[in-house]
Write a protein that holds these residues in place. Structure first.
Motif, PDB file in Angstrom:
ATOM      1  N   VAL A 181      43.939  73.825  20.053  1.00 24.86           N
ATOM      2  CA  VAL A 181      43.722  72.957  18.888  1.00 24.86           C
ATOM      3  C   VAL A 181      44.387  73.563  17.660  1.00 24.86           C
ATOM      4  O   VAL A 181      45.133  72.893  16.934  1.00 24.86           O
ATOM      5  N   SER A 182      44.138  74.859  17.409  1.00 22.48           N
ATOM      6  CA  SER A 182      44.741  75.504  16.241  1.00 22.48           C
ATOM      7  C   SER A 182      46.247  75.655  16.413  1.00 22.48           C
ATOM      8  O   SER A 182      47.010  75.504  15.446  1.00 22.48           O
ATOM      9  N   TYR A 183      46.680  75.928  17.626  1.00 23.20           N
ATOM     10  CA  TYR A 183      48.118  76.030  17.919  1.00 23.20           C
ATOM     11  C   TYR A 183      48.803  74.699  17.609  1.00 23.20           C
ATOM     12  O   TYR A 183      49.861  74.664  16.973  1.00 23.20           O
ATOM     13  N   PHE A 184      48.211  73.607  18.071  1.00 18.84           N
ATOM     14  CA  PHE A 184      48.746  72.263  17.823  1.00 18.84           C
ATOM     15  C   PHE A 184      48.916  72.022  16.324  1.00 18.84           C
ATOM     16  O   PHE A 184      49.960  71.527  15.878  1.00 18.84           O
ATOM     17  N   GLU A 185      47.904  72.371  15.554  1.00 18.36           N
ATOM     18  CA  GLU A 185      47.962  72.144  14.106  1.00 18.36           C
ATOM     19  C   GLU A 185      49.076  72.969  13.470  1.00 18.36           C
ATOM     20  O   GLU A 185      49.803  72.470  12.605  1.00 18.36           O
ATOM     21  N   ARG A 186      49.251  74.213  13.908  1.00 16.22           N
ATOM     22  CA  ARG A 186      50.307  75.058  13.344  1.00 16.22           C
ATOM     23  C   ARG A 186      51.694  74.509  13.682  1.00 16.22           C
ATOM     24  O   ARG A 186      52.573  74.442  12.830  1.00 16.22           O
ATOM     25  N   MET A 187      51.890  74.143  14.937  1.00 17.69           N
ATOM     26  CA  MET A 187      53.217  73.700  15.359  1.00 17.69           C
ATOM     27  C   MET A 187      53.609  72.386  14.690  1.00 17.69           C
ATOM     28  O   MET A 187      54.767  72.195  14.309  1.00 17.69           O
ATOM     29  N   THR A 188      52.661  71.483  14.535  1.00 14.44           N
ATOM     30  CA  THR A 188      52.992  70.170  13.971  1.00 14.44           C
ATOM     31  C   THR A 188      53.127  70.212  12.448  1.00 14.44           C
ATOM     32  O   THR A 188      53.507  69.202  11.841  1.00 14.44           O
ATOM     33  N   GLN A 189      52.849  71.357  11.838  1.00 16.04           N
ATOM     34  CA  GLN A 189      53.086  71.526  10.409  1.00 16.04           C
ATOM     35  C   GLN A 189      54.465  72.098  10.120  1.00 16.04           C
ATOM     36  O   GLN A 189      54.865  72.195   8.954  1.00 16.04           O
ATOM     37  N   ARG A 190      55.218  72.465  11.153  1.00 16.32           N
ATOM     38  CA  ARG A 190      56.552  73.008  10.930  1.00 16.32           C
ATOM     39  C   ARG A 190      57.451  71.934  10.317  1.00 16.32           C
ATOM     40  O   ARG A 190      57.487  70.790  10.802  1.00 16.32           O
ATOM     41  N   PRO A 191      58.183  72.270   9.261  1.00 14.38           N
ATOM     42  CA  PRO A 191      59.035  71.260   8.623  1.00 14.38           C
ATOM     43  C   PRO A 191      60.030  70.610   9.580  1.00 14.38           C
ATOM     44  O   PRO A 191      60.277  69.397   9.493  1.00 14.38           O
ATOM     45  N   ALA A 192      60.603  71.384  10.497  1.00 12.24           N
ATOM     46  CA  ALA A 192      61.578  70.814  11.438  1.00 12.24           C
ATOM     47  C   ALA A 192      60.916  69.805  12.363  1.00 12.24           C
ATOM     48  O   ALA A 192      61.529  68.787  12.720  1.00 12.24           O
ATOM     49  N   PHE A 193      59.686  70.069  12.770  1.00 11.58           N
ATOM     50  CA  PHE A 193      58.951  69.102  13.601  1.00 11.58           C
ATOM     51  C   PHE A 193      58.759  67.791  12.826  1.00 11.58           C
ATOM     52  O   PHE A 193      58.981  66.707  13.371  1.00 11.58           O
TER      53      PHE A 193
END
Length: 200
Positions: A181-193
């Motif tokens: 859950v926390s991993y998902f939130e971090r990855m989807t906050q990446r500007p490139a994503f």
């Protein structure tokens, strides 16, 4: 080194989103054709009609995993060097994600709306949800508390895993492991994503 001319074919809401994300992370110029599977712009390069297709100076590369690994290797970013233990671990985890997450979600999609109605198996999604939950637990234990899938650095494996989690949310497959859950939130906050998904 001269950067090749890249054209990425495929809508952001498909696995083409993985390649778009990688291109945005790399910050290289590219053209994007937002085509659906089986459209003429796809089948002229890949008769099966699957997306994405990456044209590299006009030469087609298919399969999202092959594309993002090619791009990482070509630009020397977001991947461990070939022939190293670090690369073996990266590949090992990438294949784990494809086997235990991507394949489960793909099977659910096929039996929900892709296969002809007479070929769909009623109730299969409940079995797949059980498998998805079991696989989450196993992967979370395997990764421990690392910030990224393979350790301290963002790699192609993170694009694969995070994209599968996005897909899971869309398909109403619950992400129930606190680490994921926390991993998902971090990855989807990446500007490139965000830039890649905005192309949808």
């Amino acid at each position: 080194m001269t950067t090749p001319t890249y054209t990425l074919i495929g809508a952001a809401g498909t696995r083409a989103g993985r390649a778009l994300w990688m291109l945005e992370e790399l910050g290289v110029p590219y053209e994007h054709l937002s085509a659906k599977p089986h459209e003429a712009s796809v089948t002229q390069h890949y008769p099966r009609g699957k997306v994405p297709v990456l044209l590299v100076d006009g030469e087609p590369i298919t399969d999202s995993t092959a594309i993002i690994q090619y791009l990482a290797d070509a630009h020397g970013q977001f991947t461990a060097p070939a022939g190293t233990i670090a690369r073996a671990r990266q590949d090992m985890l990438s294949h784990c994600v494809l086997d235990e997450f991507d394949s489960v979600l793909w099977t659910a999609a096929r039996h929900s709306f892709m296969l002809p109605a007479e070929q769909r198996v009623a109730g299969v999604k409940e079995s797949l949800r059980w498998e998805f939950n079991r696989n989450q637990t196993s992967l979370a234990q395997r990764l421990g508390d690392t910030p990224f899938a393979t350790g301290d650095a963002f790699t192609v494996t993170d694009i694969l895993l995070a994209h599968c989690l996005v897909w899971a949310r869309a398909a109403k497959f619950e992400i129930n492991e606190p680490y994921l859950v926390s991993y998902f939130e971090r990855m989807t906050q990446r500007p490139a994503f965000k830039r890649a998904m905005a192309k949808g």
